[in-house]
Design a protein around this motif. Structure first.
Motif, PDB file in Angstrom:
ATOM      1  N   VAL A 149     -19.013  13.250  -5.390  1.00  0.00           N
ATOM      2  CA  VAL A 149     -18.487  11.886  -5.400  1.00  0.00           C
ATOM      3  C   VAL A 149     -17.039  11.942  -5.889  1.00  0.00           C
ATOM      4  O   VAL A 149     -16.748  12.589  -6.890  1.00  0.00           O
ATOM      5  N   VAL A 150     -16.155  11.276  -5.165  1.00  0.00           N
ATOM      6  CA  VAL A 150     -14.761  11.162  -5.587  1.00  0.00           C
ATOM      7  C   VAL A 150     -14.534   9.701  -5.955  1.00  0.00           C
ATOM      8  O   VAL A 150     -14.773   8.807  -5.145  1.00  0.00           O
ATOM      9  N   LEU A 151     -14.109   9.481  -7.181  1.00  0.00           N
ATOM     10  CA  LEU A 151     -13.903   8.132  -7.698  1.00  0.00           C
ATOM     11  C   LEU A 151     -12.416   7.813  -7.692  1.00  0.00           C
ATOM     12  O   LEU A 151     -11.621   8.538  -8.274  1.00  0.00           O
ATOM     13  N   PHE A 152     -12.049   6.730  -7.027  1.00  0.00           N
ATOM     14  CA  PHE A 152     -10.668   6.287  -6.946  1.00  0.00           C
ATOM     15  C   PHE A 152     -10.489   5.064  -7.846  1.00  0.00           C
ATOM     16  O   PHE A 152     -10.893   3.969  -7.473  1.00  0.00           O
ATOM     17  N   PRO A 153      -9.907   5.226  -9.034  1.00  0.00           N
ATOM     18  CA  PRO A 153      -9.691   4.065  -9.907  1.00  0.00           C
ATOM     19  C   PRO A 153      -8.469   3.270  -9.448  1.00  0.00           C
ATOM     20  O   PRO A 153      -7.465   3.834  -9.042  1.00  0.00           O
ATOM     21  N   ILE A 154      -8.578   1.956  -9.517  1.00  0.00           N
ATOM     22  CA  ILE A 154      -7.454   1.098  -9.125  1.00  0.00           C
ATOM     23  C   ILE A 154      -7.447  -0.164  -9.967  1.00  0.00           C
ATOM     24  O   ILE A 154      -8.478  -0.775 -10.209  1.00  0.00           O
ATOM     25  N   THR A 155      -6.254  -0.528 -10.422  1.00  0.00           N
ATOM     26  CA  THR A 155      -6.100  -1.776 -11.169  1.00  0.00           C
ATOM     27  C   THR A 155      -5.817  -2.901 -10.180  1.00  0.00           C
ATOM     28  O   THR A 155      -5.200  -2.678  -9.147  1.00  0.00           O
ATOM     29  N   LEU A 196     -22.397   1.153 -14.043  1.00  0.00           N
ATOM     30  CA  LEU A 196     -21.601   2.122 -13.295  1.00  0.00           C
ATOM     31  C   LEU A 196     -22.406   3.396 -13.038  1.00  0.00           C
ATOM     32  O   LEU A 196     -22.439   3.903 -11.915  1.00  0.00           O
ATOM     33  N   ALA A 197     -23.066   3.899 -14.065  1.00  0.00           N
ATOM     34  CA  ALA A 197     -23.878   5.114 -13.901  1.00  0.00           C
ATOM     35  C   ALA A 197     -24.983   4.896 -12.875  1.00  0.00           C
ATOM     36  O   ALA A 197     -25.221   5.760 -12.014  1.00  0.00           O
ATOM     37  N   TYR A 198     -25.658   3.752 -12.937  1.00  0.00           N
ATOM     38  CA  TYR A 198     -26.745   3.471 -11.988  1.00  0.00           C
ATOM     39  C   TYR A 198     -26.217   3.314 -10.569  1.00  0.00           C
ATOM     40  O   TYR A 198     -26.878   3.686  -9.606  1.00  0.00           O
ATOM     41  N   GLU A 199     -25.027   2.748 -10.438  1.00  0.00           N
ATOM     42  CA  GLU A 199     -24.463   2.574  -9.103  1.00  0.00           C
ATOM     43  C   GLU A 199     -24.029   3.921  -8.512  1.00  0.00           C
ATOM     44  O   GLU A 199     -24.226   4.173  -7.328  1.00  0.00           O
ATOM     45  N   LEU A 200     -23.445   4.770  -9.341  1.00  0.00           N
ATOM     46  CA  LEU A 200     -23.020   6.080  -8.864  1.00  0.00           C
ATOM     47  C   LEU A 200     -24.202   7.027  -8.634  1.00  0.00           C
ATOM     48  O   LEU A 200     -24.185   7.843  -7.717  1.00  0.00           O
ATOM     49  N   PHE A 201     -25.206   6.919  -9.489  1.00  0.00           N
ATOM     50  CA  PHE A 201     -26.361   7.811  -9.427  1.00  0.00           C
ATOM     51  C   PHE A 201     -27.641   6.977  -9.453  1.00  0.00           C
ATOM     52  O   PHE A 201     -28.272   6.820 -10.501  1.00  0.00           O
ATOM     53  N   LEU A 233     -30.904   7.496 -11.507  1.00  0.00           N
ATOM     54  CA  LEU A 233     -30.954   7.250 -12.957  1.00  0.00           C
ATOM     55  C   LEU A 233     -31.528   5.884 -13.295  1.00  0.00           C
ATOM     56  O   LEU A 233     -31.893   5.646 -14.441  1.00  0.00           O
ATOM     57  N   LYS A 234     -31.595   4.999 -12.322  1.00  0.00           N
ATOM     58  CA  LYS A 234     -32.038   3.630 -12.584  1.00  0.00           C
ATOM     59  C   LYS A 234     -33.376   3.639 -13.316  1.00  0.00           C
ATOM     60  O   LYS A 234     -34.303   4.326 -12.937  1.00  0.00           O
ATOM     61  N   GLY A 235     -33.428   2.903 -14.384  1.00  0.00           N
ATOM     62  CA  GLY A 235     -34.646   2.825 -15.176  1.00  0.00           C
ATOM     63  C   GLY A 235     -34.670   3.800 -16.334  1.00  0.00           C
ATOM     64  O   GLY A 235     -35.477   3.681 -17.235  1.00  0.00           O
ATOM     65  N   ILE A 236     -33.749   4.775 -16.321  1.00  0.00           N
ATOM     66  CA  ILE A 236     -33.655   5.730 -17.429  1.00  0.00           C
ATOM     67  C   ILE A 236     -32.484   5.286 -18.291  1.00  0.00           C
ATOM     68  O   ILE A 236     -31.347   5.291 -17.848  1.00  0.00           O
ATOM     69  N   GLN A 237     -32.764   4.870 -19.488  1.00  0.00           N
ATOM     70  CA  GLN A 237     -31.670   4.441 -20.359  1.00  0.00           C
ATOM     71  C   GLN A 237     -32.057   4.628 -21.814  1.00  0.00           C
ATOM     72  O   GLN A 237     -33.216   4.546 -22.182  1.00  0.00           O
ATOM     73  N   ALA A 238     -31.048   4.896 -22.617  1.00  0.00           N
ATOM     74  CA  ALA A 238     -31.266   5.008 -24.058  1.00  0.00           C
ATOM     75  C   ALA A 238     -31.407   3.599 -24.617  1.00  0.00           C
ATOM     76  O   ALA A 238     -30.676   2.695 -24.217  1.00  0.00           O
TER      77      ALA A 238
END
Length: 163
Positions: free
Chosen positions: A20-26, A134-139, A142-147
């Motif tokens: 995955v390549v993440l392009f940050p933009i303001t 953000l983590a769930y959207e990228l991966f 992971l949905k449902g796994i959280q601390a």
């Protein structure tokens, strides 16, 4: 320095190696112009590599430092529309990183922002929630796994020298 920090061979090789390549933009017009110029160059380079059977990972745009202003929200929506029309290989993430002092505070304290701000008073979403979205959207796996937030708060207190 553009939104990608340039688009040379180092960035191209890193993008080819990534899943995955993440392009940050303001959400402002100057950043958007630089973003599109640099992204076009990088995508052009990456597409050349595909001719040699090198597969390209997912390309995702991320809006960050968005103020809670109508202009920023409208500009972000315009970015999403432009981004979709820009290339079929690029998609925009739904998660937006807000412009909030908790991100600067976390950086100054050398803490992950989700640990620095596990809960937030008022209408704004906590950094803990933003980072998990953000983590769930990228991966999605992971949905449902959280601390639990309580564990995050305990770790934060310990890191800051509390009890």
């Amino acid at each position: 320095q553009g939104a990608l920090g340039g688009s040379g061979s180092l960035q191209s090789n890193a993008a080819l190696a990534a899943d995955v390549v993440l392009f940050p933009i303001t959400p402002d017009s100057q950043a958007a112009a630089e973003f599109f110029d640099n992204t076009k160059k990088l995508v052009r380079n990456l597409q050349q590599a595909e001719e040699f059977n090198v597969s390209l990972g997912l390309l995702k745009g991320l809006i960050y430092r968005q103020e809670r202003l109508t202009n920023d929200r409208l500009f972000a929506e315009e970015l999403r529309t432009s981004y979709v029309q820009f290339s079929a290989k690029l998609t925009m993430l739904e998660t937006v990183i807000p412009h909030a002092k908790s991100y600067k505070e976390a950086s100054a304290r050398r803490l992950p922002v989700h640990r620095h701000e596990p809960v937030r008073k008022g209408n704004a979403v906590s950094a803990w929630d933003v980072m998990h979205r953000l983590a769930y959207e990228l991966f999605p796996d992971l949905k449902g796994i959280q601390a639990p937030r309580e564990a995050e708060q305990t770790m934060t207190a310990q890191a800051e020298g509390g009890t």
